[in-house]
Design an enzyme around this catalytic site. Sequence first.
Site, mmCIF file in Angstrom:
data_model
loop_
_atom_site.group_PDB
_atom_site.id
_atom_site.type_symbol
_atom_site.label_atom_id
_atom_site.label_comp_id
_atom_site.label_asym_id
_atom_site.label_seq_id
_atom_site.Cartn_x
_atom_site.Cartn_y
_atom_site.Cartn_z
ATOM 1 N N TYR A 1 45.413 57.215 -16.141
ATOM 2 C CA TYR A 1 45.788 56.222 -15.140
ATOM 3 C C TYR A 1 45.546 54.831 -15.718
ATOM 4 C CZ TYR A 1 45.792 53.342 -10.970
ATOM 5 O OH TYR A 1 46.092 52.360 -10.060
ATOM 6 N N GLU B 1 51.449 49.442 -12.212
ATOM 7 C CA GLU B 1 50.686 50.681 -12.368
ATOM 8 C C GLU B 1 51.476 51.718 -13.166
ATOM 9 O OE1 GLU B 1 48.426 52.984 -8.934
ATOM 10 O OE2 GLU B 1 50.416 53.838 -9.191
#
Length: 380
Positions: free
Chosen positions: A101, A189
Amino acid sequence: MRLYEFEGKEIFSRYGIKVPKGVLISNPDEVVRAIDIVGIPAVLKAQVLVGGRGKAGGVRIVNSREDALRIAREMFSREIRGVRVRRILVEEAVKIVRELYLSITIDRSLRKYVVLGSLEGGVDIEEIAVKKPESIVRIYIDPLVGLKSYHSRALSEGMGLGGELASKLGSILNSLYRIMLDYDADLVEINPLVITETQDLVALDSKITIDDNALYRHQDLVSALEHDPRDMDEDEIIARKYGFTYVKLEGDIGIMGNGAGLTMASMDLVKLYGGRPASFLDIGGGANKERVKAALKILLKRPDIKSIFINIYGGITKCDEVASGIVEAIKETGSDKKIFVRLVGTREEEGRKILIENGIRYFTDDNDAALEAVKAVTGN
Ligand code: GDP
Ligand code: MN
């Protein structure tokens, strides 16, 4: 404004972040050709702006053309979390060794950018925060200092990545930071950012949101909104395109002014005389004819608006530009709404002449104009 996965990946790609080879399709008949380009196995990804898309059936791996066609048809004919699928991104399937992530967002109270990284990607950051909070690395970046190599080192060390992977992660972080600044994003993101068998880092997903207040600096995005409004309403998009501020209100008297202060004072006047404002519409400074026209058309098209009070105190704003915009808006909409214009300041003579020629009432005192606009609705 939220960008679609395919839009985000186009940006990633331009900034040197690796993404899987992909083709965007807008009907099932295009899927076979797309598969010819990306190969088998492939991944079909519904382009919808909802969270948890994968879990809701919006991300499917296919192992043959027949599979692809069947699943594409199925995806196009149903909704994902209540959103109709209009486009599918067909991508080459990537062999995943590990899902990471990585994101940059803004910590408003600290007034800093914050980088979040974790080796436990693939699930939402909220879920990581609950299940494996110790895996999340936070790096703060002071915007006045900017992103430095020590930030990147702290990130890869914190995540436990070394060698090639660490330097690749560093360059991805650099790209994300530049995207953040160039696009006035409040979130960029990558989840998951995957490690492949060849020790590459590839962005399998993208999530970018742009600060709506900065949209005027990105006319390409505003045009994208015109074709596909996503979560924004039509009038909001027009306002952003032409550069005025429009807030819809409950009343029946449309209000338009130049400058936030004058527009608020105009609302107060209408209230004072017993009327109910239907809009806060500030055309801003130096509005040209086109902006005035686009703004007034919004009010003219609203059936709930019974009369309109326009309050202009021209400085940089030229009264004749405003008057021409008003006249053209009326002509183009064919509206017969009652309009009361207070028009003073730069080029007021020229402006009034235009209004008179077109049978529009003007005032020099805004009290009078507001009162008349209210009377037109209440009838006394
Ligand atoms: P989201 O649910 O909207 O976040 O969709 P993502 O694009 O993040 O995909 C969800 C999950 O699908 C990923 O975490 C992966 O596990 C899986 N996935 C997506 N693309 C691929 C791929 O190319 N290959 C493989 N093996 N899995 C994939
Ligand atoms: Mn994802």
